[in-house]
Design an enzyme around this catalytic site. Sequence first.
Site, PDB file in Angstrom:
ATOM      1  N   PRO A   2       1.173  20.323  23.126  1.00  0.00           N
ATOM      2  CA  PRO A   2       1.863  21.438  23.742  1.00  0.00           C
ATOM      3  C   PRO A   2       2.528  22.326  22.705  1.00  0.00           C
ATOM      4  O   PRO A   2       3.390  21.901  21.953  1.00  0.00           O
ATOM      5  CB  PRO A   2       2.911  20.754  24.637  1.00  0.00           C
ATOM      6  CG  PRO A   2       2.459  19.342  24.765  1.00  0.00           C
ATOM      7  CD  PRO A   2       1.765  19.040  23.486  1.00  0.00           C
ATOM      8  N   GLU A   3       2.099  23.566  22.658  1.00  0.00           N
ATOM      9  CA  GLU A   3       2.735  24.570  21.816  1.00  0.00           C
ATOM     10  C   GLU A   3       3.518  25.484  22.761  1.00  0.00           C
ATOM     11  O   GLU A   3       3.628  25.196  23.951  1.00  0.00           O
ATOM     12  CB  GLU A   3       1.666  25.322  21.017  1.00  0.00           C
ATOM     13  CG  GLU A   3       0.781  24.372  20.200  1.00  0.00           C
ATOM     14  CD  GLU A   3      -0.267  25.072  19.358  1.00  0.00           C
ATOM     15  OE1 GLU A   3      -0.006  26.185  18.899  1.00  0.00           O
ATOM     16  OE2 GLU A   3      -1.354  24.506  19.177  1.00  0.00           O
ATOM     17  N   HIS A  91       0.953   5.994  31.754  1.00  0.00           N
ATOM     18  CA  HIS A  91       1.875   6.528  30.746  1.00  0.00           C
ATOM     19  C   HIS A  91       2.953   7.426  31.346  1.00  0.00           C
ATOM     20  O   HIS A  91       3.464   8.316  30.685  1.00  0.00           O
ATOM     21  CB  HIS A  91       1.091   7.259  29.660  1.00  0.00           C
ATOM     22  CG  HIS A  91       0.129   6.368  28.943  1.00  0.00           C
ATOM     23  ND1 HIS A  91       0.541   5.338  28.124  1.00  0.00           N
ATOM     24  CD2 HIS A  91      -1.220   6.318  28.942  1.00  0.00           C
ATOM     25  CE1 HIS A  91      -0.522   4.713  27.636  1.00  0.00           C
ATOM     26  NE2 HIS A  91      -1.610   5.291  28.129  1.00  0.00           N
ATOM     27  N   ARG A 110       0.787   9.219  23.892  1.00  0.00           N
ATOM     28  CA  ARG A 110       1.049   8.862  22.486  1.00  0.00           C
ATOM     29  C   ARG A 110       2.527   8.647  22.188  1.00  0.00           C
ATOM     30  O   ARG A 110       2.872   8.171  21.120  1.00  0.00           O
ATOM     31  CB  ARG A 110       0.465   9.946  21.570  1.00  0.00           C
ATOM     32  CG  ARG A 110      -1.049   9.965  21.655  1.00  0.00           C
ATOM     33  CD  ARG A 110      -1.651  11.055  20.826  1.00  0.00           C
ATOM     34  NE  ARG A 110      -1.536  10.786  19.414  1.00  0.00           N
ATOM     35  CZ  ARG A 110      -1.969  11.605  18.464  1.00  0.00           C
ATOM     36  NH1 ARG A 110      -2.523  12.736  18.788  1.00  0.00           N
ATOM     37  NH2 ARG A 110      -1.834  11.291  17.216  1.00  0.00           N
ATOM     38  N   ARG A 151       7.753  31.219  -1.171  1.00  0.00           N
ATOM     39  CA  ARG A 151       6.872  30.054  -1.024  1.00  0.00           C
ATOM     40  C   ARG A 151       5.468  30.361  -1.530  1.00  0.00           C
ATOM     41  O   ARG A 151       5.095  31.513  -1.707  1.00  0.00           O
ATOM     42  CB  ARG A 151       6.781  29.642   0.448  1.00  0.00           C
ATOM     43  CG  ARG A 151       8.125  29.280   1.005  1.00  0.00           C
ATOM     44  CD  ARG A 151       7.997  28.874   2.433  1.00  0.00           C
ATOM     45  NE  ARG A 151       9.223  29.163   3.126  1.00  0.00           N
ATOM     46  CZ  ARG A 151       9.593  28.573   4.249  1.00  0.00           C
ATOM     47  NH1 ARG A 151       8.821  27.675   4.789  1.00  0.00           N
ATOM     48  NH2 ARG A 151      10.728  28.891   4.811  1.00  0.00           N
TER      49      ARG A 151
END
Length: 270
Positions: A2-3, A91, A110, A151
């Site tokens: 999920p984003e 789950h 997970r 960076r």
Amino acid sequence: MPELPEVETTLRGIKPWICGHIVQQVQIHNRHLRWPVPDSLAKILTGQRLQELRRRGKYLLFDFPPGTMLVHLGMSGSLRLTESTAPLRKHDHLQWTFENGSSLRLEDPRRFGCVLFTTDPFSHPLLKSLGPEPFSSTFNGNWLYQQAARRRVAVKILIMDHRVVTGVGNIYACEALFNAGIDPRRPCNRISEQRYQRLAMVICSTLEQAIRAGGTTLRDFHQADGRPGYFTQLLQVYGRNQQACLCCEQPIRQVVIGQRSSYYCPGCQK
DNA sequence: CTCCGATCCTGATGGC
DNA sequence: TGCCATCAGGATCGGA
């Protein structure tokens, strides 16, 4: 998985059913998520009215009078509205039942997701270092350009860094860079400010389009009503290794950047 | 600071 | 069938 679009889709799906309603019961079937679900959660929330439900990056914030419950869906988590008596799936780790009969379940095979409680969400360690929301006015090409200046990592790593912008994960990083025409491997400090202006706009438009489609379903994700996300059919490069680019027909390439699979078109992205 | 690799966990997939 | 290696949408942590 999920984003931002999947979390936003989840928010929009569940909010009308539970916001303003009182928690009748909290059932914790398995507290072993990314971090242990606090034992006190049920006691704190039972009898409390959900005052507001918000999103910050990929976190969902459930505001109650005593404080805020934070939910992150990790890689495989999803929230679904169910009948409170529907049989538990393998789950299904938590269930919240409201006085109006709505019932919300967290399923997460997970278990990389988390459910936490805090009285001060924005100073919580998990939230306090988050960068701007993509749809906020502080997120723009100039901000990206400044973040990139000190960076040297690949631009894809940069836009997946939640200190730079929240909510962009592996799929939407690939898609946005395709839509911006930028090679995901390009060192972030060697891209012009003009190209970052375009990238910032395209990140927003890609996420917006995905939200309109109800997110992307590859495996586990589903909307709150159980339907899949339909952005899967609109993916331009993600998961399309060796397939012809929809724009220039050159084969899409798959490479590893920062230990994550990345997809790009060598013809369209420079 | 920045960057990299290891790590948490289950399940699907493909090779032999 | 079974066994094994590999790969998944995230993000923290420790150490270089």
